[in-house]
Motif scaffolding. Structure first.
Motif, PDB file in Angstrom:
ATOM      1  N   UNK A   1       0.852  -1.183  -0.175  1.00  0.00           N
ATOM      2  CA  UNK A   1       0.181   0.118   0.101  1.00  0.00           C
ATOM      3  C   UNK A   1       0.894   1.222   0.142  1.00  0.00           C
ATOM      4  N   UNK A   2       1.880   1.188   0.928  1.00  0.00           N
ATOM      5  CA  UNK A   2       2.797   2.553   0.978  1.00  0.00           C
ATOM      6  C   UNK A   2       3.340   2.618  -0.566  1.00  0.00           C
ATOM      7  N   UNK A   3       3.767   1.405  -1.194  1.00  0.00           N
ATOM      8  CA  UNK A   3       4.578   1.594  -2.447  1.00  0.00           C
ATOM      9  C   UNK A   3       3.563   1.882  -3.523  1.00  0.00           C
ATOM     10  N   UNK A   4       2.416   1.669  -3.455  1.00  0.00           N
ATOM     11  CA  UNK A   4       1.557   2.091  -4.237  1.00  0.00           C
ATOM     12  C   UNK A   4       1.146   3.513  -4.304  1.00  0.00           C
ATOM     13  N   UNK A   5       1.125   4.044  -3.012  1.00  0.00           N
ATOM     14  CA  UNK A   5       1.113   5.515  -2.915  1.00  0.00           C
ATOM     15  C   UNK A   5       2.070   6.341  -3.290  1.00  0.00           C
ATOM     16  N   UNK A   6       3.414   5.818  -2.962  1.00  0.00           N
ATOM     17  CA  UNK A   6       4.418   6.505  -3.618  1.00  0.00           C
ATOM     18  C   UNK A   6       4.488   6.518  -4.968  1.00  0.00           C
ATOM     19  N   UNK A   7       4.048   5.242  -5.797  1.00  0.00           N
ATOM     20  CA  UNK A   7       4.114   5.224  -7.254  1.00  0.00           C
ATOM     21  C   UNK A   7       3.266   6.286  -7.689  1.00  0.00           C
ATOM     22  N   UNK A   8       1.927   6.596  -7.045  1.00  0.00           N
ATOM     23  CA  UNK A   8       0.838   7.241  -7.585  1.00  0.00           C
ATOM     24  C   UNK A   8       1.728   8.980  -7.500  1.00  0.00           C
ATOM     25  N   UNK A   9       2.320   9.119  -6.455  1.00  0.00           N
ATOM     26  CA  UNK A   9       2.817  10.488  -6.357  1.00  0.00           C
ATOM     27  C   UNK A   9       3.849  10.485  -7.731  1.00  0.00           C
ATOM     28  N   UNK A  10       4.904   9.607  -7.846  1.00  0.00           N
ATOM     29  CA  UNK A  10       5.758   9.390  -9.112  1.00  0.00           C
ATOM     30  C   UNK A  10       4.821   9.668 -10.290  1.00  0.00           C
ATOM     31  N   UNK A  11       3.854   9.023 -10.412  1.00  0.00           N
ATOM     32  CA  UNK A  11       2.993   8.991 -11.743  1.00  0.00           C
ATOM     33  C   UNK A  11       2.438  10.583 -11.788  1.00  0.00           C
ATOM     34  N   UNK A  12       2.257  11.288 -10.779  1.00  0.00           N
ATOM     35  CA  UNK A  12       1.838  12.649 -10.731  1.00  0.00           C
ATOM     36  C   UNK A  12       2.868  13.641 -11.397  1.00  0.00           C
ATOM     37  N   UNK A  13       3.899  13.100 -10.992  1.00  0.00           N
ATOM     38  CA  UNK A  13       5.471  13.906 -11.370  1.00  0.00           C
ATOM     39  C   UNK A  13       5.544  13.687 -12.942  1.00  0.00           C
ATOM     40  N   UNK A  14       5.324  12.271 -13.294  1.00  0.00           N
ATOM     41  CA  UNK A  14       5.851  12.108 -14.760  1.00  0.00           C
ATOM     42  C   UNK A  14       4.691  12.770 -15.469  1.00  0.00           C
ATOM     43  N   UNK A  15       3.526  12.796 -15.025  1.00  0.00           N
ATOM     44  CA  UNK A  15       2.356  13.677 -15.950  1.00  0.00           C
ATOM     45  C   UNK A  15       3.038  14.960 -16.395  1.00  0.00           C
TER      46      UNK A  15
END
Length: 174
Positions: free
Chosen positions: A109-123
């Motif tokens: 769950x922590x990994x997925x939350x951090x990856x969502x943040x990374x995805x926002x940056x990637x956009x």
């Protein structure tokens, strides 16, 4: 100036994607801190800073994908992603991590939350393969007239750096 401070030995250190990723991440930090210490606008070096962030993400994602393919038990038959597209690399990274099945529910769950943040940056990053210039190979502007807040992007980058740096250790140990 200290003797030898500006002598470099490229090719001796670091080896592999993960070492290069670390150097790009440090370069982002150095440039960001230099901007903080001046009265100049970040516009004076916006392209280099944004492209350092972007390329650090690309190299970090590739380093992790490479690690999953080499170390992972369930990644047989996988190939290294041969692309500059951050979204594709991100999706492959997340899929390979989940596929390992080595994280408990809280860690995942922590990994997925951090990856969502990374995805926002990637956009916010350009998807063009010629991301070193102001225009892509077709003459289209890499960035249009939008305003990007590097001060809000930097914490997102720090979170992405942490997850990309430590995921292999979490999955496969030191």
């Amino acid at each position: 100036m200290r003797r030898g401070q500006f002598e470099v030995r490229p090719g001796q250190y670091p080896q592999g994607f993960m070492g290069v990723f670390g150097q790009y991440a440090r370069a982002v930090d150095y440039l960001y801190r230099a901007i903080e210490q001046t009265s100049f606008s970040a516009d004076h070096c916006s392209y280099p800073l944004l492209y350092l962030m972007r390329h650090a993400l690309e190299v970090g994602l590739k380093a992790n994908i490479q690690c999953m393919i080499q170390e992972g038990q369930n990644a047989s038959g996988q190939q290294m992603a041969n692309t500059h597209d951050l979204s594709k690399l991100h999706r492959k990274f997340v899929a390979l991590v989940v596929e390992q099945g080595r994280m408990d529910d809280d860690t995942l769950a922590y990994f997925r939350a951090e990856c969502m943040c990374m995805e926002s940056l990637i956009r916010l990053m350009p998807s063009a393969s010629s991301f070193r210039y102001t225009e892509d190979q077709n003459g289209a502007k890499v960035f249009d007239a939008q305003v990007l807040d590097i001060a809000s992007m930097k914490p997102m980058f720090a979170r992405a750096h942490a997850i990309l740096s430590y995921t292999p250790v979490v999955l496969f140990g030191p």
